[in-house]
Design a protein around this motif. Structure first.
Motif, PDB file in Angstrom:
ATOM      1  N   ASP A  41      38.764-111.270  -5.602  1.00  0.00           N
ATOM      2  CA  ASP A  41      39.438-112.232  -4.738  1.00  0.00           C
ATOM      3  C   ASP A  41      40.227-111.488  -3.657  1.00  0.00           C
ATOM      4  OD1 ASP A  41      41.792-111.278  -5.851  1.00  0.00           O
ATOM      5  OD2 ASP A  41      41.866-112.872  -7.360  1.00  0.00           O
ATOM      6  N   PRO A  42      40.675-112.208  -2.602  1.00  0.00           N
ATOM      7  CA  PRO A  42      41.402-111.557  -1.506  1.00  0.00           C
ATOM      8  C   PRO A  42      42.651-110.818  -1.977  1.00  0.00           C
ATOM      9  CG  PRO A  42      40.686-113.730  -0.845  1.00  0.00           C
ATOM     10  CD  PRO A  42      40.382-113.624  -2.303  1.00  0.00           C
ATOM     11  N   MET A  43      43.320-111.331  -2.992  1.00  0.00           N
ATOM     12  CA  MET A  43      44.517-110.671  -3.488  1.00  0.00           C
ATOM     13  C   MET A  43      44.183-109.282  -4.041  1.00  0.00           C
ATOM     14  SD  MET A  43      47.800-111.048  -3.819  1.00  0.00           S
ATOM     15  CE  MET A  43      48.070-112.826  -3.791  1.00  0.00           C
ATOM     16  N   LEU A  44      43.089-109.200  -4.831  1.00  0.00           N
ATOM     17  CA  LEU A  44      42.690-107.912  -5.374  1.00  0.00           C
ATOM     18  C   LEU A  44      42.228-106.972  -4.257  1.00  0.00           C
ATOM     19  CD1 LEU A  44      42.053-105.997  -7.671  1.00  0.00           C
ATOM     20  CD2 LEU A  44      39.830-107.131  -7.930  1.00  0.00           C
ATOM     21  N   GLN A  45      41.519-107.515  -3.290  1.00  0.00           N
ATOM     22  CA  GLN A  45      41.055-106.668  -2.189  1.00  0.00           C
ATOM     23  C   GLN A  45      42.230-106.048  -1.432  1.00  0.00           C
ATOM     24  OE1 GLN A  45      38.038-108.352   0.380  1.00  0.00           O
ATOM     25  NE2 GLN A  45      37.225-109.659  -1.268  1.00  0.00           N
ATOM     26  N   ALA A  46      43.266-106.848  -1.218  1.00  0.00           N
ATOM     27  CA  ALA A  46      44.444-106.311  -0.546  1.00  0.00           C
ATOM     28  C   ALA A  46      45.163-105.300  -1.431  1.00  0.00           C
ATOM     29  CB  ALA A  46      45.382-107.450  -0.157  1.00  0.00           C
ATOM     30  N   SER A  47      45.208-105.573  -2.743  1.00  0.00           N
ATOM     31  CA  SER A  47      45.893-104.673  -3.653  1.00  0.00           C
ATOM     32  C   SER A  47      45.216-103.313  -3.725  1.00  0.00           C
ATOM     33  CB  SER A  47      45.958-105.306  -5.051  1.00  0.00           C
ATOM     34  OG  SER A  47      46.560-104.425  -5.969  1.00  0.00           O
ATOM     35  N   LEU A  48      43.872-103.302  -3.639  1.00  0.00           N
ATOM     36  CA  LEU A  48      43.150-102.037  -3.705  1.00  0.00           C
ATOM     37  C   LEU A  48      43.464-101.121  -2.512  1.00  0.00           C
ATOM     38  CD1 LEU A  48      39.644-103.303  -4.870  1.00  0.00           C
ATOM     39  CD2 LEU A  48      41.397-102.188  -6.262  1.00  0.00           C
ATOM     40  N   GLN A  49      43.966-101.695  -1.448  1.00  0.00           N
ATOM     41  CA  GLN A  49      44.270-100.912  -0.250  1.00  0.00           C
ATOM     42  C   GLN A  49      45.757-100.645  -0.096  1.00  0.00           C
ATOM     43  OE1 GLN A  49      41.900-102.367   3.283  1.00  0.00           O
ATOM     44  NE2 GLN A  49      41.379-104.030   1.863  1.00  0.00           N
ATOM     45  N   LEU A  50      46.548-101.029  -1.086  1.00  0.00           N
ATOM     46  CA  LEU A  50      48.001-100.892  -0.998  1.00  0.00           C
ATOM     47  C   LEU A  50      48.469 -99.777  -1.935  1.00  0.00           C
ATOM     48  CD1 LEU A  50      50.640-102.039   0.170  1.00  0.00           C
ATOM     49  CD2 LEU A  50      50.741-103.584  -1.819  1.00  0.00           C
ATOM     50  N   ASN A  51      49.061 -98.735  -1.339  1.00  0.00           N
ATOM     51  CA  ASN A  51      49.648 -97.614  -2.105  1.00  0.00           C
ATOM     52  C   ASN A  51      48.629 -96.887  -2.988  1.00  0.00           C
ATOM     53  OD1 ASN A  51      52.217 -98.197  -1.048  1.00  0.00           O
ATOM     54  ND2 ASN A  51      52.639 -99.666  -2.693  1.00  0.00           N
ATOM     55  N   THR A  52      47.398 -96.868  -2.545  1.00  0.00           N
ATOM     56  CA  THR A  52      46.385 -96.110  -3.291  1.00  0.00           C
ATOM     57  C   THR A  52      45.834 -94.929  -2.492  1.00  0.00           C
ATOM     58  OG1 THR A  52      44.600 -97.531  -2.461  1.00  0.00           O
ATOM     59  CG2 THR A  52      45.660 -98.169  -4.543  1.00  0.00           C
ATOM     60  N   GLY A  53      46.140 -94.886  -1.220  1.00  0.00           N
ATOM     61  CA  GLY A  53      45.567 -93.851  -0.362  1.00  0.00           C
ATOM     62  C   GLY A  53      44.231 -94.236   0.215  1.00  0.00           C
ATOM     63  N   PHE A  54      43.757 -95.457  -0.128  1.00  0.00           N
ATOM     64  CA  PHE A  54      42.482 -95.936   0.397  1.00  0.00           C
ATOM     65  C   PHE A  54      42.731 -97.081   1.367  1.00  0.00           C
ATOM     66  CE2 PHE A  54      41.354 -94.013  -3.646  1.00  0.00           C
ATOM     67  CZ  PHE A  54      40.210 -93.293  -3.326  1.00  0.00           C
ATOM     68  N   ALA A  55      41.734 -97.334   2.208  1.00  0.00           N
ATOM     69  CA  ALA A  55      41.818 -98.440   3.170  1.00  0.00           C
ATOM     70  C   ALA A  55      40.405 -98.813   3.603  1.00  0.00           C
ATOM     71  CB  ALA A  55      42.666 -98.036   4.379  1.00  0.00           C
ATOM     72  N   ARG A  56      40.311 -99.892   4.368  1.00  0.00           N
ATOM     73  CA  ARG A  56      39.037-100.329   4.952  1.00  0.00           C
ATOM     74  C   ARG A  56      38.006-100.657   3.870  1.00  0.00           C
ATOM     75  NH1 ARG A  56      38.739 -95.448   9.365  1.00  0.00           N
ATOM     76  NH2 ARG A  56      40.725 -95.874  10.378  1.00  0.00           N
ATOM     77  N   LEU A  57      38.267-101.698   3.133  1.00  0.00           N
ATOM     78  CA  LEU A  57      37.322-102.176   2.119  1.00  0.00           C
ATOM     79  C   LEU A  57      36.197-102.939   2.802  1.00  0.00           C
ATOM     80  CD1 LEU A  57      36.834-102.369  -0.961  1.00  0.00           C
ATOM     81  CD2 LEU A  57      37.998-104.592  -0.872  1.00  0.00           C
ATOM     82  N   GLN A  58      34.963-102.606   2.439  1.00  0.00           N
ATOM     83  CA  GLN A  58      33.793-103.192   3.111  1.00  0.00           C
ATOM     84  C   GLN A  58      32.723-103.525   2.073  1.00  0.00           C
ATOM     85  OE1 GLN A  58      31.828-100.480   5.726  1.00  0.00           O
ATOM     86  NE2 GLN A  58      30.359-101.986   6.488  1.00  0.00           N
ATOM     87  N   ARG A  59      32.202-104.724   2.127  1.00  0.00           N
ATOM     88  CA  ARG A  59      31.133-105.159   1.221  1.00  0.00           C
ATOM     89  C   ARG A  59      29.819-104.568   1.707  1.00  0.00           C
ATOM     90  NH1 ARG A  59      29.460-110.066  -1.609  1.00  0.00           N
ATOM     91  NH2 ARG A  59      27.524-109.458  -2.650  1.00  0.00           N
ATOM     92  N   LEU A  60      29.030-104.017   0.763  1.00  0.00           N
ATOM     93  CA  LEU A  60      27.733-103.443   1.092  1.00  0.00           C
ATOM     94  C   LEU A  60      26.634-104.436   0.758  1.00  0.00           C
ATOM     95  CD1 LEU A  60      28.046 -99.746  -0.197  1.00  0.00           C
ATOM     96  CD2 LEU A  60      28.501-100.656   2.079  1.00  0.00           C
ATOM     97  N   ASP A  61      25.826-104.762   1.762  1.00  0.00           N
ATOM     98  CA  ASP A  61      24.715-105.684   1.531  1.00  0.00           C
ATOM     99  C   ASP A  61      23.546-104.973   0.868  1.00  0.00           C
ATOM    100  OD1 ASP A  61      26.152-107.730   2.710  1.00  0.00           O
ATOM    101  OD2 ASP A  61      25.428-107.211   4.722  1.00  0.00           O
ATOM    102  N   ARG A  62      23.383-103.677   1.206  1.00  0.00           N
ATOM    103  CA  ARG A  62      22.292-102.910   0.614  1.00  0.00           C
ATOM    104  C   ARG A  62      22.891-101.848  -0.302  1.00  0.00           C
ATOM    105  NH1 ARG A  62      18.229-100.779   5.056  1.00  0.00           N
ATOM    106  NH2 ARG A  62      17.215-100.117   3.107  1.00  0.00           N
ATOM    107  N   VAL A  63      22.517-101.880  -1.545  1.00  0.00           N
ATOM    108  CA  VAL A  63      23.036-100.935  -2.524  1.00  0.00           C
ATOM    109  C   VAL A  63      22.205 -99.656  -2.450  1.00  0.00           C
ATOM    110  CG1 VAL A  63      23.506-100.518  -4.967  1.00  0.00           C
ATOM    111  CG2 VAL A  63      23.751-102.821  -4.002  1.00  0.00           C
ATOM    112  N   PRO A  64      22.848 -98.466  -2.330  1.00  0.00           N
ATOM    113  CA  PRO A  64      22.072 -97.218  -2.245  1.00  0.00           C
ATOM    114  C   PRO A  64      21.321 -96.952  -3.538  1.00  0.00           C
ATOM    115  CG  PRO A  64      24.416 -96.758  -2.516  1.00  0.00           C
ATOM    116  CD  PRO A  64      24.305 -98.231  -2.258  1.00  0.00           C
ATOM    117  N   ALA A  65      20.127 -96.351  -3.397  1.00  0.00           N
ATOM    118  CA  ALA A  65      19.339 -96.001  -4.580  1.00  0.00           C
ATOM    119  C   ALA A  65      20.003 -94.866  -5.354  1.00  0.00           C
ATOM    120  CB  ALA A  65      17.925 -95.611  -4.158  1.00  0.00           C
ATOM    121  N   LEU A  66      20.569 -93.923  -4.634  1.00  0.00           N
ATOM    122  CA  LEU A  66      21.320 -92.834  -5.237  1.00  0.00           C
ATOM    123  C   LEU A  66      22.624 -92.701  -4.449  1.00  0.00           C
ATOM    124  CD1 LEU A  66      18.567 -90.113  -5.858  1.00  0.00           C
ATOM    125  CD2 LEU A  66      19.804 -91.421  -7.601  1.00  0.00           C
TER     126      LEU A  66
END
Length: 610
Positions: free
Chosen positions: A236-261
């Motif tokens: 949900d949007p709350m979790l998406q925002a939380s993943l980018q808060l105080n973790t050192g990560f940012a710019r969460l993006q959904r992948l339409d094509r999953v890499p094979a490797l």
């Protein structure tokens, strides 16, 4: 029968012998003009060459010393080593860390010395006949050797302390040379660069496994550019925002094509979470997993594109084991190392194993890791290769911790070594150096090099002022010499011209008789030319004799303040030959003017009184 020119030449020489008193006076007059000029030029040449050689023989004249410290990487040193104006440059560690307490192994008081780095080709050591310093050797300055009572062959104990003296480590080095006092008056020791790096590492709390010095092992850590996240249900949007808060990560993006490797484990919803700035380390992933706890989130690090050069010249891209591999791949992985060792990104000593395409050879092989754009930070190491048909061409599967450490090449250099326990490990290389020792190739290069370094925001001290003083003295003495020489040339030319011209006037009747006998024109004009040349060259021979006698006398007076090979007054053979040629040219001018006057004499007027 002799030619008319030879006859005139013999007549000119006979006339010089006949009027030997007049000829001697003219020779001495030329010598009186030439000798002081030769002495003045010899003093200028000898003194300046002595000063110049002393400056050149002392490498400190060519040294450029930085006053301030700043971080300098290997690319900076490579650029300056390629500069033809630089004769030698070696990195230097922080000066406050480049100190040690030194004492003789057989006893004596300890002396705190400044430690300076050296590498093969050090111009300071080469100048004084000291060869390259071995890894277990050192070179002492004159002051340090005197106070330690050391000489070549002496064994010294270098003691390095840290934590305000609560911990110390020692190293024995052999004195391979002692510099003379001209090389510097400070008490210091020149040691190989890697030994100086070890001293700084120990003072900073790091272990030096090669020397057995304890501390924190400088083992490489993981560095990731981001993370691939999988979920069973969309976050949900709350979790998406939380993943980018105080973790050192940012710019969460959904992948339409999953890499094979890499083969991602977990649910069908895949997101990419990037880490801007300096990248993500283990603490960032721990914070990220804490935020996703209870949501069924699985996390796989995403690393920089590490390329591996395999045996046979094949180049593959390294990918991390993710945990979603097929059963066949999992069995192949476990045959090399436990699966947890493939997935544990926090391992400091990961197994050096990898699954490679079936076309590659199996067994232990040398591999070279690099990153595009950072080829200067290549890392060569050995690893166990396991070919597998499930690995496509152009890729290799590595443990997460191993690939994470190799990805650190994007930021800094690594080296293959071992930790304090002797286990193989990727060790952190230096981020850079704080200072340097640099020597210019020539005196003329010192000032331009200093100016270029100043433009890079470095404050540099040199002896350019002394070099400039010598240059200005040379220019001033050269101007003074040419002024005096011009006046002497004019005086000498006037003396020669008046003497030869007067001789022609006194012998008008004799020349008239010679013209009646058929000697006229160029053939008769040889007479004053030969007389002028012989008398002038005779004067130059006497002048050179006086110069050599006086220069030897001056050398005896100043012998006590001169080193071997140095002279206060000296002229080389080219300079002496040039002086003779100039005098001969003036003689030709004077003789030519007299020959013109001789051609205007009419025999009838000269013989009218007969």
């Amino acid at each position: 029968m002799a030619s008319p020119v030879c006859v005139v030449m013999r007549l000119a020489l006979a006339d010089i012998r006949h009027e030997w008193r007049m000829s001697l006076c003219l020779v001495l007059a030329v010598a009186a003009i030439a000798a002081p000029l030769l002495l003045f030029f010899g003093l200028k040449y000898g003194t300046l060459e002595t000063l110049r050689s002393r400056l050149l023989d002392n490498p400190s004249t060519l040294e450029l010393t930085p006053v301030t410290e700043r971080l300098l990487d290997e690319a900076w040193f490579a650029r300056w080593r390629a500069d033809p104006r630089v004769a030698f440059v070696v990195p230097h560690t922080r000066r406050l860390s480049a100190q040690a307490d030194v004492r003789a192994k057989d006893g004596g008081a300890a002396l705190r010395l400044d430690l300076r780095p050296t590498l093969p080709g050090d111009v300071l050591l080469t100048r004084y006949g000291i060869g390259d310093v071995p890894r277990d050797g050192c070179v002492l300055s004159s002051a340090a050797a005197e106070r330690l009572k050391a000489q070549p062959g002496s064994r010294l104990v270098f003691t390095v302390t840290r934590e305000q003296g609560r911990a110390s480590a020692s190293l024995e080095l052999t004195v391979t040379g002692v510099l003379p006092v001209q090389a510097g008056v400070l008490a210091c020791a020149y040691i190989p660069l890697d030994r100086l790096e070890a001293v700084e590492d120990y003072k900073d709390g790091r272990a030096v496994p090669e020397l057995g010095w304890p501390g924190q092992d400088p083992v490489a850590h993981m560095l990731a550019r981001g993370a691939l996240l999988t979920f069973e249900t969309p976050p949900d949007p709350m979790l998406q925002a939380s993943l980018q808060l105080n973790t050192g990560f940012a710019r969460l993006q959904r992948l339409d094509r999953v890499p094979a490797l890499p083969a991602l484990p977990g649910g069908p919803y895949v997101y990419r979470l990037s880490s801007p700035g300096r990248g993500a380390v283990e603490d960032n992933f721990l914070a990220l997993e804490e935020k996703g706890r209870g949501w069924g989130m699985r996390c796989v690090p995403e690393f920089a594109p590490v390329e591996l050069a395999l045996p046979g010249g094949a180049v593959v891209r390294a990918l991390p084991a993710a945990g979603g591999e097929s059963a066949a791949l999992v069995r192949a992985m476990e045959a090399l190392a436990p699966q947890q060792a493939w997935l544990d990104r926090a391992l400091r000593l990961p197994p050096r194993v990898m699954l490679v395409p079936a076309s590659q050879p199996a067994g232990r092989h040398e591999v070279t890791a690099s990153l595009p754009g950072h080829e200067d930070r290549r890392l060569r190491f050995s690893a166990t290769l396991a070919p597998h048909p499930g690995i496509p061409e152009g890729v290799a599967l590595l443990p997460q911790a191993m690939l994470g450490q190799l990805a650190l090449l994007e930021e800094r250099s690594l080296r293959d070594g071992s930790d304090s326990a002797g286990q193989p490990a990727f060790l952190l290389g230096r981020r850079g150096y704080s200072s340097f020792r640099m020597y210019a190739a020539s005196m003329d290069d010192v000032a331009p090099l200093a100016a270029d370094l100043e433009r890079e925001s470095m404050h540099i001290t040199t002896q350019a002022d002394r070099i400039e003083e010598i240059r200005r003295l040379d220019e001033g003495l050269s101007l003074l010499f040419w002024l005096i020489a011009a006046a002497s040339f004019l005086g000498g030319t006037a003396c020669l011209l008046s003497s030869i011209y007067a001789s022609v006037e006194r012998k008008r009747r004799e020349f008239a008789v010679l013209r009646l006998l058929g000697l006229y024109g160029v053939r008769l004009g040889v007479f004053p030319l030969v007389s002028s040349l012989v008398l002038t060259l005779g004067g130059m021979v006497v002048g050179l004799g006086i110069f050599h006698a006086m220069s030897r006398t001056i050398g005896v007076f100043f012998a006590g303040s001169l080193a071997e090979g140095e002279r206060v007054c000296a002229l080389g053979l080219p300079e002496q030959a040039l002086a003779v040629l100039i005098a001969a040219g003036l003689a030709v001018l004077a003789g030519g003017a007299a020959a013109l006057r001789l051609s205007s004499i009419e025999p009838s007027e000269s013989l009218r009184d007969e």
